[in-house]
Design a protein around this motif. Sequence first.
Motif, PDB file in Angstrom:
ATOM      1  N   ARG A 102     106.823 185.004 -33.910  1.00  0.00           N
ATOM      2  CA  ARG A 102     105.560 185.187 -33.187  1.00  0.00           C
ATOM      3  C   ARG A 102     104.929 183.822 -32.938  1.00  0.00           C
ATOM      4  NH1 ARG A 102     102.611 188.343 -37.445  1.00  0.00           N
ATOM      5  NH2 ARG A 102     103.816 186.820 -38.636  1.00  0.00           N
ATOM      6  N   VAL A 103     104.751 183.503 -31.659  1.00  0.00           N
ATOM      7  CA  VAL A 103     104.247 182.189 -31.249  1.00  0.00           C
ATOM      8  C   VAL A 103     102.982 182.377 -30.423  1.00  0.00           C
ATOM      9  CG1 VAL A 103     104.750 180.054 -30.004  1.00  0.00           C
ATOM     10  CG2 VAL A 103     106.593 181.278 -31.193  1.00  0.00           C
ATOM     11  N   ILE A 138      91.751 181.279 -31.111  1.00  0.00           N
ATOM     12  CA  ILE A 138      92.432 180.674 -32.246  1.00  0.00           C
ATOM     13  C   ILE A 138      92.901 181.781 -33.184  1.00  0.00           C
ATOM     14  CG2 ILE A 138      92.226 179.109 -34.199  1.00  0.00           C
ATOM     15  CD1 ILE A 138      92.093 177.734 -31.511  1.00  0.00           C
ATOM     16  N   VAL A 139      94.200 181.972 -33.273  1.00  0.00           N
ATOM     17  CA  VAL A 139      94.738 183.004 -34.150  1.00  0.00           C
ATOM     18  C   VAL A 139      94.824 182.478 -35.578  1.00  0.00           C
ATOM     19  CG1 VAL A 139      96.038 184.050 -32.276  1.00  0.00           C
ATOM     20  CG2 VAL A 139      97.135 182.364 -33.741  1.00  0.00           C
ATOM     21  N   ASP A 140      94.776 183.394 -36.537  1.00  0.00           N
ATOM     22  CA  ASP A 140      94.805 183.034 -37.955  1.00  0.00           C
ATOM     23  C   ASP A 140      96.248 183.063 -38.450  1.00  0.00           C
ATOM     24  OD1 ASP A 140      94.431 182.661 -40.653  1.00  0.00           O
ATOM     25  OD2 ASP A 140      92.713 184.012 -40.799  1.00  0.00           O
ATOM     26  N   VAL A 141      96.884 181.905 -38.427  1.00  0.00           N
ATOM     27  CA  VAL A 141      98.279 181.816 -38.848  1.00  0.00           C
ATOM     28  C   VAL A 141      98.413 182.136 -40.340  1.00  0.00           C
ATOM     29  CG1 VAL A 141     100.283 180.284 -39.050  1.00  0.00           C
ATOM     30  CG2 VAL A 141      98.802 180.153 -37.037  1.00  0.00           C
ATOM     31  N   ALA A 142      97.474 181.640 -41.133  1.00  0.00           N
ATOM     32  CA  ALA A 142      97.537 181.856 -42.584  1.00  0.00           C
ATOM     33  C   ALA A 142      97.449 183.336 -42.930  1.00  0.00           C
ATOM     34  CB  ALA A 142      96.423 181.078 -43.275  1.00  0.00           C
ATOM     35  N   ALA A 143      96.759 184.113 -42.095  1.00  0.00           N
ATOM     36  CA  ALA A 143      96.618 185.545 -42.345  1.00  0.00           C
ATOM     37  C   ALA A 143      97.755 186.355 -41.743  1.00  0.00           C
ATOM     38  CB  ALA A 143      95.280 186.041 -41.795  1.00  0.00           C
ATOM     39  N   GLY A 144      98.738 185.680 -41.151  1.00  0.00           N
ATOM     40  CA  GLY A 144      99.907 186.388 -40.644  1.00  0.00           C
ATOM     41  C   GLY A 144      99.805 186.859 -39.214  1.00  0.00           C
ATOM     42  N   ALA A 149     101.603 178.370 -34.165  1.00  0.00           N
ATOM     43  CA  ALA A 149     100.556 178.245 -33.152  1.00  0.00           C
ATOM     44  C   ALA A 149     100.547 176.809 -32.644  1.00  0.00           C
ATOM     45  CB  ALA A 149      99.195 178.614 -33.724  1.00  0.00           C
ATOM     46  N   ILE A 150     100.409 176.654 -31.333  1.00  0.00           N
ATOM     47  CA  ILE A 150     100.327 175.330 -30.721  1.00  0.00           C
ATOM     48  C   ILE A 150      98.841 175.013 -30.560  1.00  0.00           C
ATOM     49  CG2 ILE A 150     101.128 173.846 -28.860  1.00  0.00           C
ATOM     50  CD1 ILE A 150     103.337 175.327 -30.441  1.00  0.00           C
ATOM     51  N   ARG A 151      98.403 173.931 -31.204  1.00  0.00           N
ATOM     52  CA  ARG A 151      96.979 173.599 -31.230  1.00  0.00           C
ATOM     53  C   ARG A 151      96.718 172.234 -30.593  1.00  0.00           C
ATOM     54  NH1 ARG A 151      95.082 176.592 -35.906  1.00  0.00           N
ATOM     55  NH2 ARG A 151      95.595 178.752 -35.355  1.00  0.00           N
ATOM     56  N   PHE A 152      95.576 172.152 -29.903  1.00  0.00           N
ATOM     57  CA  PHE A 152      95.122 170.906 -29.278  1.00  0.00           C
ATOM     58  C   PHE A 152      93.967 170.320 -30.076  1.00  0.00           C
ATOM     59  CE2 PHE A 152      97.691 171.861 -25.754  1.00  0.00           C
ATOM     60  CZ  PHE A 152      97.663 170.792 -24.864  1.00  0.00           C
ATOM     61  N   GLY A 153      93.874 168.998 -30.084  1.00  0.00           N
ATOM     62  CA  GLY A 153      92.720 168.334 -30.658  1.00  0.00           C
ATOM     63  C   GLY A 153      92.753 168.238 -32.165  1.00  0.00           C
ATOM     64  N   PRO A 154      91.608 167.855 -32.773  1.00  0.00           N
ATOM     65  CA  PRO A 154      91.542 167.690 -34.236  1.00  0.00           C
ATOM     66  C   PRO A 154      91.824 169.011 -34.939  1.00  0.00           C
ATOM     67  CG  PRO A 154      89.629 166.709 -33.148  1.00  0.00           C
ATOM     68  CD  PRO A 154      90.335 167.511 -32.108  1.00  0.00           C
ATOM     69  N   LEU A 155      92.507 168.921 -36.061  1.00  0.00           N
ATOM     70  CA  LEU A 155      92.827 170.103 -36.853  1.00  0.00           C
ATOM     71  C   LEU A 155      91.857 170.211 -38.022  1.00  0.00           C
ATOM     72  CD1 LEU A 155      96.720 169.806 -36.996  1.00  0.00           C
ATOM     73  CD2 LEU A 155      95.364 171.261 -35.479  1.00  0.00           C
ATOM     74  N   GLY A 156      91.385 171.408 -38.281  1.00  0.00           N
ATOM     75  CA  GLY A 156      90.525 171.623 -39.432  1.00  0.00           C
ATOM     76  C   GLY A 156      91.322 171.610 -40.728  1.00  0.00           C
ATOM     77  N   ASP A 157      90.612 171.472 -41.832  1.00  0.00           N
ATOM     78  CA  ASP A 157      91.269 171.498 -43.134  1.00  0.00           C
ATOM     79  C   ASP A 157      91.834 172.890 -43.396  1.00  0.00           C
ATOM     80  OD1 ASP A 157      90.580 168.883 -43.612  1.00  0.00           O
ATOM     81  OD2 ASP A 157      88.717 169.384 -44.639  1.00  0.00           O
ATOM     82  N   HIS A 276      99.744 169.779 -31.778  1.00  0.00           N
ATOM     83  CA  HIS A 276     100.493 170.081 -32.995  1.00  0.00           C
ATOM     84  C   HIS A 276     101.013 171.518 -32.969  1.00  0.00           C
ATOM     85  CE1 HIS A 276      97.964 166.717 -34.519  1.00  0.00           C
ATOM     86  NE2 HIS A 276      98.991 166.480 -35.313  1.00  0.00           N
ATOM     87  N   ALA A 277     102.094 171.716 -33.687  1.00  0.00           N
ATOM     88  CA  ALA A 277     102.527 173.065 -34.054  1.00  0.00           C
ATOM     89  C   ALA A 277     102.083 173.278 -35.487  1.00  0.00           C
ATOM     90  CB  ALA A 277     104.033 173.202 -33.939  1.00  0.00           C
ATOM     91  N   VAL A 278     101.373 174.368 -35.753  1.00  0.00           N
ATOM     92  CA  VAL A 278     100.925 174.667 -37.110  1.00  0.00           C
ATOM     93  C   VAL A 278     101.610 175.942 -37.577  1.00  0.00           C
ATOM     94  CG1 VAL A 278      98.725 173.476 -36.852  1.00  0.00           C
ATOM     95  CG2 VAL A 278      98.877 175.893 -36.307  1.00  0.00           C
TER      96      VAL A 278
END
Length: 308
Positions: A102-103, A138-144, A149-157, A276-278
């Motif tokens: 799932r991307v 913004i999808v929640d990758v950590a929650a499954g 996910a392909i993200r632009f810009g600064p990444l949050g902690d 980035h890819a997260v």
Amino acid sequence: MDAKTGFGADRARALEMFAAVMREGSFSGAGRVLGLTPSAVARSIDRIEARLGVRLLLRSTRALTPTAEGEAYLRTARRILADLDDAEQQIADQGAPRGRLRVSAALSHGRLCIVPLLGAFAQLYPHILIDFALTDVIVDVAAGQADVAIRFGPLGDSMLTARKLGESRRMIVAAPDYLARHGTPARPEDLHGHNCLNFNFRRVEPVWPFRVDGRDMALSVKGSIEANNGETLGQLAAAGVGIARVGTFSVVDDVASGRLVPILEDMNPGDVELIHAVFVGGANTPARVRAFVDFLAARLADAKTIAR
């Protein structure tokens, strides 16, 4: 099967059932997916609520609405079910990477830069099913909710792993026809007399940055149209509607063909947006996730759509 094993299996089934109810939006929809009657699904949800001692769903004749506890239970259910799928998949992965991947990608960058690569990836890994979603949410990758996910810009902690795929410069562009009718700006201040197309998010007052005589400055601009993605702004600029400042990946073909021309490039501050890819990293990262991220990093490193 002993009592403890049976209880564990029942709890896994309960997680799957609750997730299905939330995904399908009704007991009947979940029942069709799970091969159960609506009443059986409803009784199962009742048993989950009784065991937990909290209400997970607010029921009405029109909809099922999760409570705050229901939202928390759903996030946990999705994560646990994804972990179970990954555990089973890793055992089955002995040979080539396989399974559903799932991307999630942003609308413009995904359509212009990622979608053209999917066919080649599918040929390299025929046992991977690519489940691809284009969204600016913004999808929640950590929650499954996604594997990558392909993200632009600064990444949050977060606890997620990030792999840099590239970076995109920004440039100011306009159509030759527009410039012939309205003149070509020679200095940033000249933009005050032009229709500057802008994004409709991020800043309350839209500003475009410049570096003039070695000093950074920001200019407030105004225009008749705003949009939520650079591809749309680039299309409007190419149609002669106005001037836009967008990521180069979204206008690279139009610039190469002459439909758009860069302006004020000698005062471009050179700001870039990292891409980035997260994903959830670690020793148990599924082979299909590693394969996809490695593929993107290799293909996008020299891609013309991510201009340095």
